[in-house]
Structure formats: structure tokens, C-alpha cells
Design an enzyme around this catalytic site. Sequence first.
Site, mmCIF file in Angstrom:
data_model
loop_
_atom_site.group_PDB
_atom_site.id
_atom_site.type_symbol
_atom_site.label_atom_id
_atom_site.label_comp_id
_atom_site.label_asym_id
_atom_site.label_seq_id
_atom_site.Cartn_x
_atom_site.Cartn_y
_atom_site.Cartn_z
ATOM 1 N N HIS A 1 -16.116 -38.108 36.781
ATOM 2 C CA HIS A 1 -16.670 -39.313 36.144
ATOM 3 C C HIS A 1 -17.351 -40.209 37.173
ATOM 4 C CE1 HIS A 1 -14.149 -38.247 32.697
ATOM 5 N NE2 HIS A 1 -14.508 -39.313 32.025
ATOM 6 N N GLU B 1 -21.375 -35.342 21.814
ATOM 7 C CA GLU B 1 -22.611 -35.665 22.533
ATOM 8 C C GLU B 1 -23.792 -34.797 22.095
ATOM 9 O OE1 GLU B 1 -19.663 -35.833 23.904
ATOM 10 O OE2 GLU B 1 -19.609 -37.758 24.948
#
Lengths: 335, 335, 341, 341
Positions: free
Chosen positions: A126, A57
Site C-alpha cells: 500500500h 475495482e
Amino acid sequence: MRFRQAIVAALEDEMEADPSVMVMGEDIAVAGGPFKTSEGLLDKFGPNRVRDTPISEMAFTGAGVGAAIAGLRPVIEIMFMEFLGVALDQLVTGAAKMHYLSKGQLSVPLTVRASVGSGTGFGSQHSQTLENWVTATPGLTVVTMSTPQNAYGILRAAIQSPGPTMVLEPRNLYAVRGEVQRGAAGLVELGKAEVVRQGTAVTIVTMGQLRTSVLEAVEASGIDAEIIDLITLAPWDRTTVLDSVAKTHRLVVVEEAPESGGWGSEIVAAVTRELFSSLSAAPFRITTPNVPVPYSRALESRYLPQPDEIARQLTQYQSTGTVPAPWWVLEGLSK
Amino acid sequence: MRFRQAIVAALEDEMEADPSVMVMGEDIAVAGGPFKTSEGLLDKFGPNRVRDTPISEMAFTGAGVGAAIAGLRPVIEIMFMEFLGVALDQLVTGAAKMHYLSKGQLSVPLTVRASVGSGTGFGSQHSQTLENWVTATPGLTVVTMSTPQNAYGILRAAIQSPGPTMVLEPRNLYAVRGEVQRGAAGLVELGKAEVVRQGTAVTIVTMGQLRTSVLEAVEASGIDAEIIDLITLAPWDRTTVLDSVAKTHRLVVVEEAPESGGWGSEIVAAVTRELFSSLSAAPFRITTPNVPVPYSRALESRYLPQPDEIARQLTQYQSTGTVPAPWWVLEGLSK
Amino acid sequence: MTDTALSVSRSSVERRKVLADDATARLERMFEIRGFEERLNALFATGAIHGTTHLAMGQEALAVSLAAELRPTDLVTATYRGHAMALALGMSPRAVLAEIMGKSEGSTGGLGGSMHVSDDDIGLLPTFAIVGAGLPVAAGAALAFQYKGDDSVAVAVFGDGATNIGAFHESLNLAAIWKLPVVFLCDNNVYGEYSRINLTTPIEDLHLRAASYAMPAEVVDGMDVTATRAALARAIGRARTGGGPTLVEAKTYRFAGHSRADTAPYRPAGELEYWQERDPVKRAREELVAGGASADELARLESSVGAALDEVIEVVQALPDPVVTDMFNNIWTPTTRKADS
Amino acid sequence: MTDTALSVSRSSVERRKVLADDATARLERMFEIRGFEERLNALFATGAIHGTTHLAMGQEALAVSLAAELRPTDLVTATYRGHAMALALGMSPRAVLAEIMGKSEGSTGGLGGSMHVSDDDIGLLPTFAIVGAGLPVAAGAALAFQYKGDDSVAVAVFGDGATNIGAFHESLNLAAIWKLPVVFLCDNNVYGEYSRINLTTPIEDLHLRAASYAMPAEVVDGMDVTATRAALARAIGRARTGGGPTLVEAKTYRFAGHSRADTAPYRPAGELEYWQERDPVKRAREELVAGGASADELARLESSVGAALDEVIEVVQALPDPVVTDMFNNIWTPTTRKADS
Ligand SMILES: Cc1ncc(C[n+]2csc(CCOP(=O)(O)OP(=O)(O)O)c2C)c(N)n1
Ligand SMILES: Cc1ncc(C[n+]2csc(CCOP(=O)(O)OP(=O)(O)O)c2C)c(N)n1
Ligand SMILES: [Mg+2]
Ligand SMILES: [Mg+2]
């Protein structure tokens, strides 16, 4: 079409319109995206414009910044908002300040999409919304979405915008269906809130997946509420919100964020500052509790304010003018 | 002693008291710390307990989490708060949820210290406070400091606490001098705000380096303000703040955070919710403008609310009951 | 021979151009960089400057050789230790100093400061204050070049210490898998802040890390402007012609402390002296003299550069500060966008 | 031969212990893991379970050999693809399934779910849902062991895809420079989500990355329980005796898709079949038979394991959900601390 298809449509239309638009992220090309939000783009636009990245990322967010500076309009997919926790630097400390640090010479027309929120059983790492990671960042625009139509229009507007834009996509809505008007008529202006329902009794500010719950709650309760979907969270549309509260004299924020640290406090504080003497009751927030998002379905379904909980609080507020306690206080838990 | 020496003293006393306390960070051992906040510790406690790390915030923050789980009480130094932007994941998504995700079996007695704030000419990437990165995180305690004495007491309390604690140290205060009482009497209880000055006319909530500016402003203006130094920002001390505003009927938050997204909105929103009908004027915030921290001394010195600006706003608020405009609006800039 | 007073007033693109074919111009630029940093250090000591600064004395050869090889349309991400790089690439001492002194004439109007000098004309992005942050951005610029099919190159300049941060690893991996036209230029000056490399890094030959990405690597004596230039030419040429990224490690040495306050007490005895023997400015001068240049003339050049720098300092000190509302400039929002257009 | 019904009711420490010296127990555990995951997949398909799940079919040998070599006082950080590891290390199918089904009896009371099974008794931290996040934590646990002078070892288990994230690089560097007693165990199952390794990683032999840290490395056939155990024994032994960290790459293959919904259409033709030939359960069974075990008895063992698992599923489905206020449990604040003491 489904919400996720509206995302695909927005990407497709922007890529058609502007050859400098390209998309990158983990498994967004060959597989069409973990949430199928880029299905078909690889076939249509080829591997130069639709790129699968390694699990990095920091690298691909930063690459988005560099590519944007050098003339592209990259759209980055961060699969779950949490993953920005390994790359936040590039966006908040980097991209958002690039225009400032170059005396306006450089622009960063970068769009960072991230799926957010609870309701899909992914557990505490998440399921957060984490708006607060990015909202105190002058130079960064932060938007969210709530219907297939505005998903289409907001994403296109974000891609067109010359500054870096963070797009928060409620993951739980990806499968939702709705009419989508493509093309210029479907665009949404960034920086402007949407008045979803006009009303006179109370202003409700919300966004993301709670918009639908708020509508349901308002219908169920029969309260003549004005419902505002914020859409752009930073910088948010003070005019629309203030005009509404000036009319209704009441404000409730319904948000998917914890009681402590959630974005709604900003709305409450700003409205109170400007309209204090015209308020007829305390403005307040209906939020999630101060807990990590629980996994068990029995619990996760209560974590997010449900239509009945919203309706209960609204009804009490409207009938008594006092602020109701959230469900967890009623169940004996202190704040 | 100086503020930074109070930090050293706290580390030293905890290391003396508890052999499981150790410190890690970039250049904190041989060099005694970039801000000299660990001077002498290496000589006293040796290289096992005082460790220089590579430039790897993700690794050593995560190592702090692992070491804490496995029985140590690590103290991690993040030189500038911004550097958490490459490692936030370990703290917010990881450490804060470990107790929850282990049914309470695991504890993470980790202290993460980070220097924060403006005033030292480091520019926009080394001067932010960024509290919002960590404050919407159930399970994570966030504290700040404002005097050499409370620097000592807060840091010791943070190290002793069984949960992960983020300590925000105003970099601009490191050189400030003050009396420091060491030992048990010098400890500060986490979760409790400090009433710095008693007063009846207005409650001012502040923290960090602005505490001194607020005191100055209050003295200059002659207003009988009650000044509260929040100290623990998450979870903040609602009782002390609410009790004070219940008495003064007014609230001003003075903060080193941008107008949009700053922590003060949380205080304003919670107080308004609880005490709306007893407020005699709109609560409001005195903040920094919505801009990256500017470098030029001429600008940086205006970025942070100065005592004269605070005094001006307070005086107007107290005399008119209306919310004053910040300096930039007076100088013709819109919000 | 280039006229210093003149070169100071040239555009940054012109200041870049003279370096390619003229060894004397390169030496002159090294005089300028060294002289600039010596004076900057003195200015800081007097308190005339706010904040901090990071000097690159000992690392001038690297800066000048990179500048000699790059085109102004290439793009560079450098670090807070970036004044040498900025001057080499073409920024004038006046523009760099004005920024460091927070003057409105500075490259970001004094809003960025010492750690963020920049010049869009020569592709120098605002230098990066976060260790490692420039690497992904350079990879991204390279991606844009590749995407557009233009033969520009991006260069990320970073230190030895930066090779331990995640962004280094991720960027090299990404650049390798996509064969991006980027050069990763590691200025291995032996220290990261106050820590010698052996205390933080299990290997001293950092170019070996390229193997993790099946990436070509070069290692070069970064104190030698000629050798460094040749190595960079190979790496840049590879990138320009579709050969993908290269990791170049230049062995240099940081003559000054890490930043303003640091006197570098942690150096092993004799280490500084060892490297001072290899002073890149001294070596470049000797090389020129060996090639027939007049030592006296070079000495005159050096002092004329110094005199010009003294003048720049006078001028810059008298420049105006930004006005306070300037802090609101250049912050993009959807609303300012409308105002702009 | 171990009795399955019994082993299911044993403590996790006891369930671990049987693996060290008994090859049949290891095979039995592999039957259990495979059977558990097959049933889990079926349960998901019926909608009986919320959320997602990540199966480790094909990777059982690695889990069982690690469990056979570690002590319960060692510490493991594993990933969301962690059910196999949890069962191997000793957690009972009942505890794992109860957590996956969000039952109050689950290892975190149903608050964590499929991606966060844990058991403190055997040193299994809540498994990590963020790629790479477990590596620094394992290094930190190893630091604590080194600090205290105890000979425990930490093991970070992660995938091939995780070797591209910054945390991998930083953790190996830190562990190497401090000679920490940690094993970095890369389960190279060829895929990261839907991407084959060659699309994201410029090298396929990931153990080579150890060279960047001057770290010893091993590569082993992770489908072979005997060979894997030997490689792990060397790495764990090195860590336990002060020899520092090792990177172990186990070559395995993911028989299932990445997660619940994935049917893995992206596999090259024949690849799955190639690896199914090397099925670790099949190989371990064949090895035992070659050593004299009765094939029939092993078949009976397999079906008794299956029957026990079917029973566990019945039982767990009937367990109660947590009560809604349970979501407030185990969140540390300065105030709860006082309440606790
Ligand atoms: C992420 C991050 N961590 C730490 C720092 C503080 N810091 C600034 S410079 C520096 C040393 C960098 O060393 P190196 O990469 O060798 O570059 P050099 O300064 O020697 O040019 C450090 C640790 C930072 N700016 N960013
Ligand atoms: C930082 C981060 N990025 C992306 C993801 C999404 N994700 C979950 S599993 C996975 C693939 C990981 O592949 P690998 O490391 O090979 O492990 P495997 O799943 O094959 O066991 C990805 C990308 C994540 N969880 N965390
Ligand atoms: Mg260095
Ligand atoms: Mg894998």
C-alpha cells in the site's frame, strides 16, 4: 486548506459547473472517502452523483469508461494505486485506446484518481507509486500533484479534459496545508511542467511529495538550482525541461520510484539525447532503493530520498561534477 | 526445431527432471496451447501435471503463486501479455514480495510465460510488449527470448530459479527455426546478457524479436557494432553493458517499446551516469512510435523498427556523431 | 421484400430498422451474415487477410433478434467474435470487411482490425478483445442512461467462457445493486476456445449464476430467432422501464472453430451434426415457408445476397490501405486537444 | 488449565495444539485475542505505532474454532484483519506485536507490518492486504496438496466485502472444477470498510453464491465457537477426504471500526448492542460456566492473560528496530541466488 480539502474543492467546483461530473469509489459517499477527499459531496450533490461502490475495482473502473463514453465525466477513486493491479486492463488496454479504435468518434473523459506513495506506514502493498504501470500508454494522460493549490487545479483540469486521465495523489500530502485559489485562476494546464524555482547551476526535475524535500535540500545546500515539478508525467513537458537544462547544463532527477524501472530514466535519456554535447556533467537520478517499501518507521523514513540525502548528493555533484553514490552504497550495499 | 518447439522441449525436459514442475493455462493441455507451445505434454505427463484452466487469469496466476509456495514449480501461460492486466496484482504486489514478507521463509518458484509483441496482425489489444508493467518490481525477475536456443535455455533456467520469473516470449518468433542443443549445455544463465556480436564502434543493446533485425541492420551497414541481447531485463546485466560501452564509447538501444515509457531509457540513463565522460556521442534509442499497435499490415510492418530504419539511423549516428530523427519525424510528424 | 443490393448501401441505422417488423428481412440478414462469414473464411485461407478472425456461424439468430429489439440509441458491447453482431446491428458488409482487411475505409480506418469493428451511429462500441472487458463498460453506459434519466439500454454480449472471469461477477453485482438498465447476454455456444464448457465450468446452465446477485434471468434457445427475440424483449423491456438488469443465457452452438486456424478436432462425435439440425438459418427459413413464403423466392433472395457479398469483396479488396502516418491519428493528449480546438 | 505466561513462550505449533481438546484453552485464547486488540488500540491512540491496524473484536470465535480444527501443516491465507487469526493459529502475542511495532524481532523483521504477519511453522502466509488476493493463493496451495497426494487442506479467510471482487468468483470456480481441498471461509461481519453489506451486495446470505459453482456451502453462527467449529470440521473433513471445496459463511460482527481512525458512526442505532449481546467471548465463557467451570477461576484466567499481555507490551516496546540496511534483505534476484548457494 488541507491538500485533501483542495481535492474536495476541485470535485465540488467541477460538479457545480458541469452536471455530467459524478464520482464513484469505495466509501467515498456516505463516509466522505477513506482519506476524506470527498467529504460533504454526498450531502451537496446526492446519491446519483456521488456513489459508493462494492469492492470491485474492475467493475467500477470499467463502468467509468462506459459512463464516460455515454456522456458523463466520471471521477473514479482507486483508494491505493496497487488496487489498479486488479483492473489495469480497463484503463491501459481499454480506455486509452477507445478514441483510436473508434476513429476518433468516441471520447473517454474519465478521471481515475489513485493515492500513491510511501511515508504513511502502510507497508509494501500500500505504498508504491507504480507510475510505470500506466506511463507507456499512448492515449492516457498521467499527472501527479504536489501542493494543495496544484491539487485543486490539476484535478479540475483532469476532469475537464476529454481524454482519460490518471491522477496520482501522494497520500502523504493529504494533511498538508496551503493557500488555495479556487476558480479559473486556480486551474493548472495539463502537459506543462511548473518551474518551482529559477536557477542557473543545475536543473532538478521532480514531482509529487518530493517537491518539498527538493526545495528544502536546495535551500540547505545553497545551490542555485532550477527546480521543475513535472506535474504531467505522460506526456511530459519536454520543452520546459530541455530549455532549463540547455541553460544549466546539468540535470538531476529526484524521484519516488525504484532505481530500476523508475520514471526518471525517461527524462535522463531524453535530455541526454537532445543536449548531450552541452551537458557539463553526467545527468543522474536520486531514487529509492530497489526494495519493496519497508514498514518499520525507522526504515520507511530512509526509503524515500530525504532532504539531507538529496542535499548531500547535490552538493557533491555540484562541487565535483561527478555522480555521487546513494546512501545504500555508502553503507556497503551493492546496487 | 521451431522456437515454439524449443519451448515445448524446455517444459518437457524440466518436467522429466523435476516431478514438481507442472503447467497450467488456457487450452494448453488438450489443445497443446494456442501457439502450440505445450504440444504433446498432456500425453506425456498426464492431466495432473498439464492443466487446462477456465478463463480466469487472476485465479490461475494466483494459484501458481500458492502452488509454488506449497512446493510445486508451476509454469503459468498467459496467452497474451495484455491479459495480465486483469491479474497483475498477483505477480507484482503478491508473488514478488512473498520472500520479503516472510523473512525469507517462503519462496515462489513460479514461472509466468506470456507471449508479447507486434507483427502478427492481432491489433492494439494483443500486440503490446508491456515490460513496464513488471520491471519496477524488486523481487521479480523478467526475461525475454530471441532464438530457439535461448528460448530453450532461458525457460529451463526460469523454471529452475527459486524466485518468481516473468518470461516474455515474442509471439512473432514462435515459427522461427533454429538448432537447439538440449540438456545442460543448452541452459542460459539468468541475469547475464549475451554478446551476440563483438565490435568496437558502437554498442547496441536490444532483445526479443529485434535481435535479428539489429543483426541484419549491422551487416547491411557494415558498422563494427557490438550487439548485446539483454535477455534478462530485470535485473539487467550492468557489467556486460558497461564494459562494452567503456570500449565502444557509444550506445544505441533498439527496442520494441514506445518512445515514452520504454525500457531502453533505463539502459541509457544508467550508462550515461556511469560512463558520461567516456562517451563520444549521445546515447539514444530506436523505438516504436508513441501509438497503439496499428492493425493494418501496411502500418504494423512500419510500427516496429525495421532493419532498413535501424541501418539508416545507425549509419547517420556513426558518420555524424549526432542522433538521427526517427522515420515519423522525417515524415512530418512531431514527437 | 428488402432489396439486398440496396440494403448494403443503406446507412447502418436504416439497415437496423428493417429488422423489427419484417421476418423476411431478418432471414435475409441471416443469409448475409452466414454468407459473409463463409466468404471471410475463404479469404483468410488464401492469405488475403492478416491476423486472425472469429466466426459466429450458428449464432446468427441471436445477433438478429437482438438487433430487432434494440434502438440505435441503445449501446452494445460485443466481443472479437463480433462480425455477426455488427452486421445484424446494421453495419454494412463493406464497412466490416474493409476494417477486417485493414483498409482506410474500415470503421476504424484499418487501425483496429477484425477484433474491433465499431459503429457509433448504432451504438456498437469497438468490440472487445479482452474476455469480459465489455461487461463493466456496458454497466457504465447503463449508469449514464440511468443518471441522465433517459430510457436507453446497454447490452453486453459475451460468451459462456466469459462467465468465469472476474469482470463478469463484478459487473453483475454492480448492475444489480444499482438496478442499472443493462442486459447481460451470454451467448453460450458450448465452447471457450478449444475447451468444452464442462471442462472449465462446474455448471452448464449459466443463467443460474444470476441468483448470486438476486438478478432475474432468462434462458432461451438461441437457435430460434422467434423465441430469442421474445426473451430479449422481456429483458430489454425490464431495463427500459426501471426494472434493472437481467442475465439472458442463449443456448447456441459454434459451427466453426474458435478462430482461423482451428478445425475443432476436440468436438465429441455427433455434436456438430446434432446442432446443425438446429441451424438457425435453416430454422428461420422453414418457419417462413411454413407461414406461407415461397421457398423458391427465399432461395433467390439467398443467392442475390451472395452475389451482393461477392461484389462487396471485389470492391473492398481494391480499396486503398491507410497511409503510414495514419497510425498517429486519434490518440488523445493534452496537446492534441489544443490542436483540435 | 493452561498457564498463560507459559503459553506465551511456547512455540506456535504448541500454542496451536492446546486448542483442539480443551475448551478452557480456547476461551483463554479468546481472552488473549480480545485483550491483545484492546491494548493495541490503546497503543495506536498514543501514537506509539505507525501506520494502521484492523481489529477483529467480535470475530474471535471464528479464529479459535478454525485453529482448533486445522493442522499446523495445513495452510491459511488471511487478511490485513489478521491479528486474531494469527494469535489463534499459534503465533505468540510477542511475535505479532513486534511485527506491528516494526521491530526486528517481528515475524518479517518489521518489514511487513500490521497487514502482513506470518508464521511458516503453522502455515500462515503473510496476511493479504489486497482484498480477495488470498483466495487464488489458497486454491493454489490446495492444488499442490492434491498434486502431491497429501491430505493437507488450504483455507482462505476473507470478508463479506471480498465476495464482490473478481478473485472470489474465479477462485471458487477453479477450485470447484478441480475439486481442490480448500475451504473458503467468509467472515461475514456485516461491513466492508464503512459500507454495510446491503449497500454493496444484493444478497445478504453469501453462502448462496456457492451455487454458481455447484459447490457445497455451510452457514453458521460465527459468534458461537462450538457451532462454528462443527461447521468447519465438516468442510475441512470434506476437503481432506477428496470431497473438494466448501464455502463456509460465518455470521459475525465487527465490534470495532474498520481501522484505527474509524469510530463507525454509520452503524444503525442498536446494531452494535444487538451483537454485543452475542459477544463470542461472553458466550464461550457462559458455556463453560454452564458446563461446571468456576466463574471466578475464569475471571482469574482472564486477568492473568491480561497481565501477561501487559508484560509483552513492555518487552516489545524495548526491542530494537531493524537496521536500515535490513530493507535489502530477502529480495530474490538471479544474483542473490548465487550468493546464497
Ligand atoms: C482475459 C482474456 N483471457 C483470455 C483470452 C483469450 N481468449 C480469446 S477468446 C477466448 C474464449 C472465450 O470463450 P467464450 O467467452 O465462450 O466466447 P466465444 O469465443 O465462445 O464467443 C479466450 C480464452 C482473452 N482474449 N482475454
Ligand atoms: C482490491 C482492494 N480494494 C480495496 C481495498 C481497501 N479495503 C481494505 S479492507 C476493505 C474492506 C473489506 O471488507 P471485507 O471483505 O468485508 O473484510 P473486513 O475488513 O470486514 O474483514 C477495503 C475495501 C483493498 N485492500 N484491496
Ligand atoms: Mg463460447
Ligand atoms: Mg466485512
